[in-house]
Design an enzyme around this catalytic site. Structure first.
Site, short mmCIF file in Angstrom:
data_model
loop_
_atom_site.label_atom_id
_atom_site.label_comp_id
_atom_site.label_asym_id
_atom_site.label_seq_id
_atom_site.Cartn_x
_atom_site.Cartn_y
_atom_site.Cartn_z
N ASP A 120 2.28 3.43 2.90
CA ASP A 120 1.21 4.37 2.61
C ASP A 120 1.71 5.64 1.91
O ASP A 120 1.37 5.90 0.77
CB ASP A 120 0.43 4.73 3.87
CG ASP A 120 -0.89 5.44 3.55
OD1 ASP A 120 -1.34 5.38 2.39
OD2 ASP A 120 -1.47 6.04 4.46
N GLU A 179 -10.99 4.69 7.41
CA GLU A 179 -9.79 5.40 7.85
C GLU A 179 -10.22 6.67 8.58
O GLU A 179 -10.10 7.79 8.09
CB GLU A 179 -8.87 5.74 6.66
CG GLU A 179 -7.51 6.26 7.13
CD GLU A 179 -6.62 6.69 5.99
OE1 GLU A 179 -5.46 7.04 6.26
OE2 GLU A 179 -7.06 6.69 4.82
N HIS A 185 1.07 5.38 -2.24
CA HIS A 185 0.50 6.31 -3.22
C HIS A 185 1.66 6.96 -3.97
O HIS A 185 2.17 8.02 -3.57
CB HIS A 185 -0.36 7.37 -2.53
CG HIS A 185 -1.56 6.82 -1.85
ND1 HIS A 185 -2.83 6.91 -2.38
CD2 HIS A 185 -1.69 6.15 -0.67
CE1 HIS A 185 -3.69 6.33 -1.56
NE2 HIS A 185 -3.03 5.86 -0.52
N HIS A 241 0.83 -1.21 0.00
CA HIS A 241 0.00 0.00 0.00
C HIS A 241 0.87 1.26 0.00
O HIS A 241 1.51 1.60 1.00
CB HIS A 241 -0.90 0.01 1.24
CG HIS A 241 -1.94 1.10 1.21
ND1 HIS A 241 -3.29 0.84 1.09
CD2 HIS A 241 -1.85 2.45 1.28
CE1 HIS A 241 -3.96 1.97 1.10
NE2 HIS A 241 -3.10 2.97 1.22
N GLN A 278 -9.98 9.15 -4.71
CA GLN A 278 -9.61 9.89 -3.51
C GLN A 278 -10.75 10.75 -2.96
O GLN A 278 -10.92 10.87 -1.74
CB GLN A 278 -8.40 10.78 -3.80
CG GLN A 278 -7.98 11.71 -2.67
CD GLN A 278 -7.36 11.00 -1.50
OE1 GLN A 278 -6.18 10.68 -1.53
NE2 GLN A 278 -8.14 10.72 -0.48
N HIS A 323 -9.78 1.80 0.52
CA HIS A 323 -9.52 2.53 1.76
C HIS A 323 -10.81 2.43 2.57
O HIS A 323 -11.86 2.89 2.11
CB HIS A 323 -9.22 3.99 1.46
CG HIS A 323 -7.85 4.23 0.91
ND1 HIS A 323 -7.39 3.61 -0.23
CD2 HIS A 323 -6.85 5.05 1.34
CE1 HIS A 323 -6.16 4.02 -0.47
NE2 HIS A 323 -5.80 4.88 0.46
#
Length: 443
Positions: A323, A227, A73, A71, A166, A224
């Site tokens: 992450d 979170e 980005h 994981h 997102q 996701h």
């Protein structure tokens, strides 16, 4: 044929030699003794006298399949402070800052930053990476750039891309259409962010849309999920149920699930059964979430992590991810899986000897299960010849001392080497000597 000699393998006694035939592993067998004798079960062919046939002499170091990043980005990496810093440190301000930075994205910008961080990953022995890519952009600039990066790095790193909405699917204009277009362009997995949607109903619907796209295009799913520190955010039960009933099961992953750190005992007990029965994976991101969560708490502040120990005990596959690497959500990081494992040990209180070994598995074998690598991962005959050599005696030792790989081998080729870092200490009453931070009784 090449050899990695004198390798220490986790779970096996003694040292071993590993054959590499082209870009694939050959046999793995007990190493020859100092006089060149072949032990029972050892490789029967002569060990070449020519040193060129020995690819790496591991010298008793730990040889492991490569680290796996489940994981990250990559499209957001190396943007910390652009166009401004995340002053509150919260997830929500991070999203707002990224939305501002996203407006300035170009192909070259994304390709350059993502490639640089992938170089860091490779240097740290990470040869499989799953990256989420923001697709709440009508031009899909970052996605197209990352599809190009995936091809560019394929000789060294296996890169999976997740279409990540997102700013939501239902709550973002043309969100479902953008997700579908990302699937058509060739992503490996579909994402969602149900807790960020405008309503709970939108959150459930967003998961249904993501599962539909994943099933129609034959893709993995990685959402996701929860979170947030809100104990009422319970989308992971929805994700797990959709995965079980729709047959996706271990091809589905819930990332973050930080609300789980706020669930009461009774609900947690129920949830363990739901997740174990579904077969889904969980990814915990200790570095970022220890910083992002609990920002609205006074004291005591919540840890903001998923229930790592409890879910492992329930039979759920859990992995650790980085992450963010220097972006609006986490301004630090060097793309080191061992650093993630160390922080995970402390944050999830995995301090038993077996638990620390498990933390190493959470950035290797367990993370490989998240990516669905199957026979494409591991040191065994016929599998891709990818490995790391660590100057350590065990996974525990590697995590504790944060040992950098001495060698990283990708497809049978050495792609990274790190010379040993030596600390020379002059101590009163003793001659100058090297310090390696190994306990004397463990030598």
């Amino acid at each position: 044929m090449k050899l990695v000699t004198n390798a220490r393998l986790a779970g096996r006694d003694g040292l071993h030699d590993i054959e590499i035939d082209g870009d694939r592993f050959g046999r793995v067998a007990p190493a020859r003794g100092p006089a060149g004798d072949v032990p029972a079960g050892g490789l029967t062919r002569d060990v070449p006298a020519d040193a060129a046939d020995v690819l790496v002499d591991a010298a008793g170091g730990l040889v492991s399949p490569p680290f796996v990043e489940p994981h990250v980005h990559l499209d957001t990496t190396l943007t910390a402070g652009e166009p401004r810093w995340n002053a509150s440190g919260s997830l929500w301000e991070g999203i707002a800052v990224w939305s501002e930075r996203k407006a300035a994205l170009t192909r070259d910008d994304v390709v350059s930053r993502a490639t640089e961080v992938l170089r860091w990953y490779a240097a740290n022995g990470v040869l499989h990476v799953r990256s989420h890519v923001d697709v709440t952009d009508p031009g899909l600039v970052a996605l197209d750039a990352m599809l190009e990066v995936r091809e560019r790095v394929s000789d060294v790193i296996g890169l999976q891309l997740v279409a990540f909405p997102q700013e939501g699917i239902c709550s973002f204009e043309n969100g479902p259409e953008l997700l579908e277009e990302a699937a058509r362009r060739g992503v490996d997995a579909v994402g969602a962010i149900p807790h960020f949607e405008d309503t709970r109903e939108d959150g459930v619907r967003s998961l249904e849309i993501a599962f539909d796209v994943a099933q129609r295009y034959g893709l993995l799913l990685d959402a996701h999920c929860d979170e947030i520190d809100d104990e009422q955010s319970r989308f992971v039960e929805v994700l797990a149920t959709l995965a079980r009933r729709g047959g996706l099961r271990d091809r589905a992953t819930a990332s973050h699930t930080t609300a789980m750190g706020s669930y009461n005992g009774a609900y947690s007990y129920k949830l363990q059964r739901i997740l174990a029965r579904s077969g889904i994976n969980l990814v915990c991101n200790p570095l970022a979430n220890l910083c992002l969560q609990g920002r609205f708490d006074a004291y005591p502040k919540r840890r903001g992590l998923t229930q790592v120990k409890e879910m492992l005990a329930a039979g759920v596959n859990v992995a650790f991810g980085h992450d963010d690497v220097m972006d609006p959500w986490f301004p630090l990081g060097t793309a080191s899986s061992l650093q993630v494992a160390l922080v995970g040990v402390a944050a999830a209180q995995l301090t038993g000897a077996a638990e620390i070994d498990e933390a190493f598995a959470m950035v290797t074998d367990r993370a490989a299960r998240v990516l669905g690598l199957g026979d494409g991962y591991g040191i065994a005959p016929g599998r891709p010849a990818n490995l790391v050599v660590l100057p350590a005696s065990s996974p525990y030792d590697a995590v504790r001392r944060q040992t950098r790989p001495s060698h990283v081998v990708a497809r049978g080729r050495i792609v990274a080497e790190t010379p040993p870092a030596v600390t020379r200490l002059t101590w009163p009453g003793r001659d100058p000597e090297d310090v390696d931070f190994v306990r004397t009784s463990d030598r």
